[in-house]
Scaffold this motif. Sequence first.
Motif, PDB file in Angstrom:
ATOM      1  N   ASP A  26     -43.643  -0.869  50.144  1.00 42.80           N
ATOM      2  CA  ASP A  26     -43.116  -0.220  51.339  1.00 42.80           C
ATOM      3  C   ASP A  26     -44.198  -0.138  52.402  1.00 42.80           C
ATOM      4  O   ASP A  26     -45.385   0.045  52.090  1.00 42.80           O
ATOM      5  CB  ASP A  26     -42.594   1.176  51.012  1.00 42.80           C
ATOM      6  CG  ASP A  26     -41.287   1.127  50.242  1.00 42.80           C
ATOM      7  OD1 ASP A  26     -40.510   0.179  50.463  1.00 42.80           O
ATOM      8  OD2 ASP A  26     -41.029   2.029  49.419  1.00 42.80           O
TER       9      ASP A  26
ATOM     10  N   VAL B 237     -45.179   1.504  56.346  1.00 43.55           N
ATOM     11  CA  VAL B 237     -44.943   2.340  57.529  1.00 43.55           C
ATOM     12  C   VAL B 237     -46.196   2.265  58.402  1.00 43.55           C
ATOM     13  O   VAL B 237     -47.308   2.086  57.897  1.00 43.55           O
ATOM     14  CB  VAL B 237     -44.623   3.805  57.181  1.00 43.55           C
ATOM     15  CG1 VAL B 237     -43.262   3.932  56.531  1.00 43.55           C
ATOM     16  CG2 VAL B 237     -45.708   4.407  56.299  1.00 43.55           C
TER      17      VAL B 237
ATOM     18  N   ASP C 195     -41.309   1.885  61.319  1.00 48.16           N
ATOM     19  CA  ASP C 195     -41.154   1.080  60.113  1.00 48.16           C
ATOM     20  C   ASP C 195     -41.587  -0.352  60.405  1.00 48.16           C
ATOM     21  O   ASP C 195     -42.058  -0.662  61.508  1.00 48.16           O
ATOM     22  CB  ASP C 195     -39.715   1.133  59.587  1.00 48.16           C
ATOM     23  CG  ASP C 195     -38.697   0.616  60.591  1.00 48.16           C
ATOM     24  OD1 ASP C 195     -39.095  -0.060  61.569  1.00 48.16           O
ATOM     25  OD2 ASP C 195     -37.500   0.888  60.420  1.00 48.16           O
TER      26      ASP C 195
ATOM     27  N   ALA D 253     -38.639   6.123  62.364  1.00 46.63           N
ATOM     28  CA  ALA D 253     -39.020   6.027  60.958  1.00 46.63           C
ATOM     29  C   ALA D 253     -39.682   7.326  60.498  1.00 46.63           C
ATOM     30  O   ALA D 253     -40.376   7.994  61.269  1.00 46.63           O
ATOM     31  CB  ALA D 253     -39.968   4.852  60.746  1.00 46.63           C
TER      32      ALA D 253
ATOM     33  N   LYS E  49     -45.184   8.720  56.266  1.00 55.02           N
ATOM     34  CA  LYS E  49     -45.399   8.247  54.901  1.00 55.02           C
ATOM     35  C   LYS E  49     -45.121   9.328  53.864  1.00 55.02           C
ATOM     36  O   LYS E  49     -44.671   9.033  52.751  1.00 55.02           O
ATOM     37  CB  LYS E  49     -46.814   7.704  54.748  1.00 55.02           C
ATOM     38  CG  LYS E  49     -47.930   8.713  54.963  1.00 55.02           C
ATOM     39  CD  LYS E  49     -49.294   8.048  54.800  1.00 55.02           C
ATOM     40  CE  LYS E  49     -50.437   9.041  55.035  1.00 55.02           C
ATOM     41  NZ  LYS E  49     -50.447  10.116  54.037  1.00 55.02           N
TER      42      LYS E  49
ATOM     43  N   VAL F  91     -41.296   9.486  53.096  1.00 57.44           N
ATOM     44  CA  VAL F  91     -40.616   8.353  52.478  1.00 57.44           C
ATOM     45  C   VAL F  91     -40.342   8.680  51.011  1.00 57.44           C
ATOM     46  O   VAL F  91     -41.267   8.986  50.255  1.00 57.44           O
ATOM     47  CB  VAL F  91     -41.466   7.071  52.593  1.00 57.44           C
ATOM     48  CG1 VAL F  91     -40.782   5.910  51.867  1.00 57.44           C
ATOM     49  CG2 VAL F  91     -41.692   6.717  54.059  1.00 57.44           C
TER      50      VAL F  91
ATOM     51  N   TRP G  29     -50.289   6.143  48.811  1.00 54.57           N
ATOM     52  CA  TRP G  29     -50.319   5.413  50.074  1.00 54.57           C
ATOM     53  C   TRP G  29     -51.765   5.027  50.394  1.00 54.57           C
ATOM     54  O   TRP G  29     -52.682   5.846  50.273  1.00 54.57           O
ATOM     55  CB  TRP G  29     -49.767   6.260  51.205  1.00 54.57           C
ATOM     56  CG  TRP G  29     -48.281   6.458  51.155  1.00 54.57           C
ATOM     57  CD1 TRP G  29     -47.616   7.534  50.669  1.00 54.57           C
ATOM     58  CD2 TRP G  29     -47.284   5.539  51.615  1.00 54.57           C
ATOM     59  NE1 TRP G  29     -46.250   7.352  50.788  1.00 54.57           N
ATOM     60  CE2 TRP G  29     -46.018   6.131  51.372  1.00 54.57           C
ATOM     61  CE3 TRP G  29     -47.321   4.280  52.214  1.00 54.57           C
ATOM     62  CZ2 TRP G  29     -44.827   5.514  51.697  1.00 54.57           C
ATOM     63  CZ3 TRP G  29     -46.139   3.654  52.541  1.00 54.57           C
ATOM     64  CH2 TRP G  29     -44.898   4.267  52.283  1.00 54.57           C
TER      65      TRP G  29
END
Length: 288
Positions: A168, A170, A193, A200, A203, A206, A218
């Motif tokens: 993923d 961001v 995003d 979006a 982080k 999410v 992350w």
Amino acid sequence: KLEDICIEPQLGIPDVFIWMITGTKRVAYVRIPINDLMYSKSKFKRGKHCGTTGSFFLKIPREDTIGAHLTISLWFGKFEDVTETFKPPRGSEVIVYAETYENQMSVLGSWTTKLLPRPVFSDSTGKHSLPLDSFEAPEGWTFVEDWFISIDRSLTYDNESGLREVTDVVYEGETRIPGTAWGGNFSTTWWQDIKGNADAPSKDQVECPEGWQWIGDWTVDTNRAVDALGWEFAMDTNVGNYSPIERSYHLSRRKKWIRTRERVSDATLIKKRDIDPDGWEYSKIFTI
């Protein structure tokens, strides 16, 4: 000595790469030397895969794992020689479809063709008008049926179907007023995003989808053209020409956060989604 010169080391034609793409991610590939596909009228000078049906194993990038098995016929040569190599099997037929795209836009909640930025019927790019009544069968051909709506069946599957690992992405961004410092009272933080959507979540907001679990935390992606902290800079967020070197006139910066997740349930390996039964596809604007 013959083995040393049998393949020209300075061949100017690049090799053939076949990629398997899932959504927007390239997940597996195979590289085929172009000399294996070259056509010659002499069968002793043709590439070993030229015009033959062969099996190729697509490898996952940076791994030794086989990602897919592909059976395909390949050929490389002059167009005038293609009929000498590919001859349709007995009893087979070639079917060619004419296609055009019908376009509409939503105005105040209603779908209409008024004020469209592209023709009502067009090619896939929207640049050329292709109304239904403008099509004529070429010489030697005839249309065998009327126009019908063709639904792209690949749209029924989720972009992550078949994948066991997904990263993923961001973007954390910051905008400042000229003459002020980053992170001060005159700067604002925003999140985007991977497609550039400004709505979006951050982080930390999410969520891991059902049937998946996170692998690690992350991290900032510094494996690209960014500074030591992962920032890239631009004059404005709408310009998009980011640079790894900060200048005094840069008013926007961003960095890319990534986090990998893996699938924990095979029950969600193939996930389908609802599509419009009338064949319509939707986007915020036509250019996306």
